[in-house]
Design a protein around this motif. Structure first.
Motif, PDB file in Angstrom:
ATOM      1  N   LYS A 116       0.840  -1.197   0.000  1.00 42.58           N
ATOM      2  CA  LYS A 116       0.000   0.000   0.000  1.00 42.58           C
ATOM      3  C   LYS A 116       0.873   1.245   0.000  1.00 42.58           C
ATOM      4  CE  LYS A 116      -3.325  -2.444   2.827  1.00 42.58           C
ATOM      5  NZ  LYS A 116      -3.796  -2.648   4.172  1.00 42.58           N
ATOM      6  N   LEU A 117       0.270   2.381  -0.381  1.00 43.98           N
ATOM      7  CA  LEU A 117       0.968   3.656  -0.319  1.00 43.98           C
ATOM      8  C   LEU A 117       1.372   3.954   1.121  1.00 43.98           C
ATOM      9  CD1 LEU A 117      -1.171   5.852  -2.719  1.00 43.98           C
ATOM     10  CD2 LEU A 117       0.986   4.711  -3.186  1.00 43.98           C
ATOM     11  N   ASN A 118       2.510   4.578   1.299  1.00 36.56           N
ATOM     12  CA  ASN A 118       3.082   4.970   2.595  1.00 36.56           C
ATOM     13  C   ASN A 118       3.475   3.781   3.468  1.00 36.56           C
ATOM     14  OD1 ASN A 118       2.819   7.772   2.060  1.00 36.56           O
ATOM     15  ND2 ASN A 118       0.642   7.572   2.511  1.00 36.56           N
ATOM     16  N   TYR A 144      12.579   1.489   2.687  1.00 40.78           N
ATOM     17  CA  TYR A 144      11.991   2.486   1.802  1.00 40.78           C
ATOM     18  C   TYR A 144      10.504   2.607   2.121  1.00 40.78           C
ATOM     19  CZ  TYR A 144      16.107   2.428  -1.271  1.00 40.78           C
ATOM     20  OH  TYR A 144      17.357   2.544  -1.785  1.00 40.78           O
ATOM     21  N   THR A 145       9.903   3.683   1.624  1.00 42.19           N
ATOM     22  CA  THR A 145       8.460   3.891   1.746  1.00 42.19           C
ATOM     23  C   THR A 145       7.857   3.896   0.351  1.00 42.19           C
ATOM     24  OG1 THR A 145       8.777   5.224   3.725  1.00 42.19           O
ATOM     25  CG2 THR A 145       6.677   5.470   2.591  1.00 42.19           C
ATOM     26  N   ARG A 203       2.191   3.644  -6.796  1.00 38.54           N
ATOM     27  CA  ARG A 203       2.051   2.404  -7.552  1.00 38.54           C
ATOM     28  C   ARG A 203       2.113   2.769  -9.021  1.00 38.54           C
ATOM     29  NH1 ARG A 203      -3.212  -0.149  -4.572  1.00 38.54           N
ATOM     30  NH2 ARG A 203      -2.180  -0.892  -2.699  1.00 38.54           N
ATOM     31  N   MET A 204       3.007   2.134  -9.738  1.00 42.97           N
ATOM     32  CA  MET A 204       3.191   2.436 -11.154  1.00 42.97           C
ATOM     33  C   MET A 204       2.236   1.567 -11.976  1.00 42.97           C
ATOM     34  SD  MET A 204       5.582   4.658 -10.816  1.00 42.97           S
ATOM     35  CE  MET A 204       6.162   4.918 -12.471  1.00 42.97           C
ATOM     36  N   PRO A 205       1.880   2.016 -13.186  1.00 47.30           N
ATOM     37  CA  PRO A 205       1.021   1.186 -14.050  1.00 47.30           C
ATOM     38  C   PRO A 205       1.697  -0.147 -14.357  1.00 47.30           C
ATOM     39  CG  PRO A 205       1.228   3.409 -14.930  1.00 47.30           C
ATOM     40  CD  PRO A 205       2.199   3.301 -13.795  1.00 47.30           C
ATOM     41  N   ILE A 206       0.891  -1.168 -14.567  1.00 46.49           N
ATOM     42  CA  ILE A 206       1.416  -2.495 -14.909  1.00 46.49           C
ATOM     43  C   ILE A 206       2.017  -2.417 -16.312  1.00 46.49           C
ATOM     44  CG2 ILE A 206       0.831  -4.913 -15.302  1.00 46.49           C
ATOM     45  CD1 ILE A 206      -1.442  -4.514 -13.256  1.00 46.49           C
ATOM     46  N   GLU A 207       3.231  -2.890 -16.437  1.00 49.96           N
ATOM     47  CA  GLU A 207       3.930  -2.845 -17.718  1.00 49.96           C
ATOM     48  C   GLU A 207       3.526  -4.030 -18.598  1.00 49.96           C
ATOM     49  OE1 GLU A 207       6.080  -0.491 -18.825  1.00 49.96           O
ATOM     50  OE2 GLU A 207       5.822   0.690 -17.013  1.00 49.96           O
ATOM     51  N   ARG A 249       5.080  -2.661 -10.544  1.00 45.68           N
ATOM     52  CA  ARG A 249       6.196  -1.774 -10.196  1.00 45.68           C
ATOM     53  C   ARG A 249       5.724  -0.709  -9.214  1.00 45.68           C
ATOM     54  NH1 ARG A 249       7.332  -3.442 -15.398  1.00 45.68           N
ATOM     55  NH2 ARG A 249       9.503  -3.970 -15.759  1.00 45.68           N
ATOM     56  N   TYR A 250       6.677  -0.253  -8.408  1.00 45.71           N
ATOM     57  CA  TYR A 250       6.409   0.773  -7.401  1.00 45.71           C
ATOM     58  C   TYR A 250       7.501   1.836  -7.454  1.00 45.71           C
ATOM     59  CZ  TYR A 250       3.554  -2.868  -5.158  1.00 45.71           C
ATOM     60  OH  TYR A 250       2.640  -3.834  -4.892  1.00 45.71           O
ATOM     61  N   ARG A 251       7.140   3.063  -7.099  1.00 45.14           N
ATOM     62  CA  ARG A 251       8.133   4.108  -6.847  1.00 45.14           C
ATOM     63  C   ARG A 251       8.331   4.126  -5.341  1.00 45.14           C
ATOM     64  NH1 ARG A 251      10.511   8.127  -9.377  1.00 45.14           N
ATOM     65  NH2 ARG A 251       9.152   7.955 -11.179  1.00 45.14           N
ATOM     66  N   ILE A 252       9.595   4.003  -4.903  1.00 47.86           N
ATOM     67  CA  ILE A 252       9.895   3.960  -3.481  1.00 47.86           C
ATOM     68  C   ILE A 252      10.889   5.057  -3.123  1.00 47.86           C
ATOM     69  CG2 ILE A 252       9.374   1.504  -3.225  1.00 47.86           C
ATOM     70  CD1 ILE A 252      12.377   0.926  -3.393  1.00 47.86           C
TER      71      ILE A 252
END
Length: 68
Positions: A6-8, A30-31, A35-39, A45-48
């Protein structure tokens, strides 16, 4: 497919070494910031963002684990 994190949420990131081999560095905390779009390859994928340094990165879900 649904996202596992989940976010955060705090997670451990397991960095990869050269050519996908396991790195010797310990996992960092990391936090999840996005959530990145499914490739096209189907991986989630996630941005952390690092808790200890000013670093952000995009990683796949298989590189993450829950933080205690």
């Amino acid at each position: 497919m649904s996202y596992a994190y989940k976010l955060n949420e705090d997670v451990h990131h397991r960095p990869q070494g050269p050519q996908g081999r396991a790195a010797t560095d310990p996992p960092m905390i990391y936090t999840i910031v996005q959530r990145m779009p499914i490739e096209a390859d189907g991986r989630l994928r996630y941005r952390i963002k690092s808790k200890s340094e000013n670093i952000e990165r995009v990683v796949t879900e298989d590189q993450l684990s829950y933080s205690q």
